[in-house]
Design a protein around this motif. Structure first.
Motif, short mmCIF file in Angstrom:
data_model
loop_
_atom_site.label_atom_id
_atom_site.label_comp_id
_atom_site.label_asym_id
_atom_site.label_seq_id
_atom_site.Cartn_x
_atom_site.Cartn_y
_atom_site.Cartn_z
N GLU A 153 0.83 -1.21 0.00
CA GLU A 153 0.00 0.00 0.00
C GLU A 153 0.86 1.26 0.00
OE1 GLU A 153 -2.51 -3.27 0.93
OE2 GLU A 153 -0.71 -2.65 2.01
N PHE A 154 1.87 1.30 0.89
CA PHE A 154 2.68 2.50 1.02
C PHE A 154 3.55 2.75 -0.20
CE2 PHE A 154 2.91 3.57 5.82
CZ PHE A 154 1.53 3.43 5.91
N SER A 155 3.99 1.70 -0.88
CA SER A 155 4.85 1.87 -2.05
C SER A 155 4.12 2.56 -3.20
CB SER A 155 5.41 0.53 -2.51
OG SER A 155 4.35 -0.35 -2.89
N ARG A 156 2.78 2.45 -3.22
CA ARG A 156 2.00 3.14 -4.26
C ARG A 156 1.98 4.64 -4.01
NH1 ARG A 156 -2.15 -0.86 -2.90
NH2 ARG A 156 -1.77 -2.78 -4.08
N ILE A 157 2.04 5.03 -2.75
CA ILE A 157 2.00 6.45 -2.38
C ILE A 157 3.42 7.03 -2.34
CG2 ILE A 157 1.24 8.10 -0.62
CD1 ILE A 157 -0.69 5.91 0.38
N LEU A 158 4.35 6.23 -1.80
CA LEU A 158 5.74 6.66 -1.65
C LEU A 158 6.65 5.72 -2.45
CD1 LEU A 158 5.59 7.22 2.21
CD2 LEU A 158 5.49 9.00 0.46
N PRO A 159 7.07 6.12 -3.64
CA PRO A 159 7.90 5.25 -4.49
C PRO A 159 9.19 4.79 -3.82
CG PRO A 159 7.05 7.11 -5.74
CD PRO A 159 6.73 7.39 -4.31
N GLY A 160 9.72 5.59 -2.91
CA GLY A 160 10.98 5.22 -2.26
C GLY A 160 10.79 4.44 -0.97
N TRP A 161 9.61 3.86 -0.79
CA TRP A 161 9.30 3.16 0.47
C TRP A 161 10.28 2.01 0.74
CZ3 TRP A 161 6.97 4.38 4.67
CH2 TRP A 161 6.59 3.40 5.59
N ILE A 162 10.67 1.27 -0.28
CA ILE A 162 11.57 0.14 -0.08
C ILE A 162 12.93 0.61 0.45
CG2 ILE A 162 12.36 0.20 -2.49
CD1 ILE A 162 12.06 -2.91 -0.17
#
Length: 201
Positions: free
Chosen positions: A155-164
């Motif tokens: 979910e968060f990677s869709r909002i924040l591309p640098g989540w990983i």
């Protein structure tokens, strides 16, 4: 002796590990995986929040007990250990957010060494010695945040591309604080043994 509400919440946290593990084992099932992950997230977040609540209740009501001092960290260790092992297993890993096995070894290794040290101290002093340190609490908080961040990764990677990349910093920081914590615990344990021997000479 009647259980305090803080201890009841802690026991509930321990019992909830069973449904959490059950859901995590099904997160890669193509039919129900997404639903199981969401349920696992809900259970995990409930346990993480209740960790803070039971501690607050124990301090506010002045109901800090030996049982609570034992159960609370035990609940944390069981939850974090089971979550870490699941996140590197084929059935429980979250696709796209692989937790390095080295991180898991360092985090679980801390708890294994801590348990061994606890037993050694008891046999050498005939006393139960528990002395939480700030770094240990920080390490636990970072580990809980790390697991939550991985579970919420899709979910968060869709909002924040640098989540990983944020997660990578978080999980190595969690591993680093775990190593630092165990070094401090070892130092404190050695000092406690030395003081015990001096007072019993």
């Amino acid at each position: 002796m009647k259980l305090s509400w803080a201890n009841r919440i802690t026991i509930l946290r321990i019992l909830l590990i069973v449904p959490f593990v059950s859901c995590m084992l099904k997160v890669n099932n193509p039919d129900i995986g997404s639903a199981m992950r969401h349920i696992a997230i809900f259970i995990f977040l409930f346990m993480a929040v209740s960790d803070a609540i039971d501690g607050y209740m124990a301090r506010r009501n002045k109901q800090i007990t030996r049982l609570g001092a034992f159960l609370d960290p035990t609940a944390d260790k069981l939850l974090i250990t089971s979550a870490c092992l699941l996140l590197i297993s084929p059935r429980g890993m979250i696709e796209g957010f692989p937790l390095p096995s080295t991180v898991v070894v360092l985090i679980i290794g801390k708890d294994v060494i801590l348990t061994i040290g606890f037993v050694i101290l008891y046999f050498m002093t005939s006393k139960i010695y528990t002395a939480p340190v700030l770094v240990g609490k920080v390490a636990t908080t970072m580990q809980l945040s790390m697991v939550a961040g991985i579970l919420l990764g899709p979910e968060f990677s869709r909002i924040l591309p640098g989540w990983i990349w944020f997660l990578r910093v978080l999980w190595w920081s969690a591993a680093g604080t775990a190593v630092l914590a165990i070094l401090i615990y070892i130092r404190n344990g050695i000092r406690y043994i030395e003081e015990h021997e001096l007072t019993n000479m």
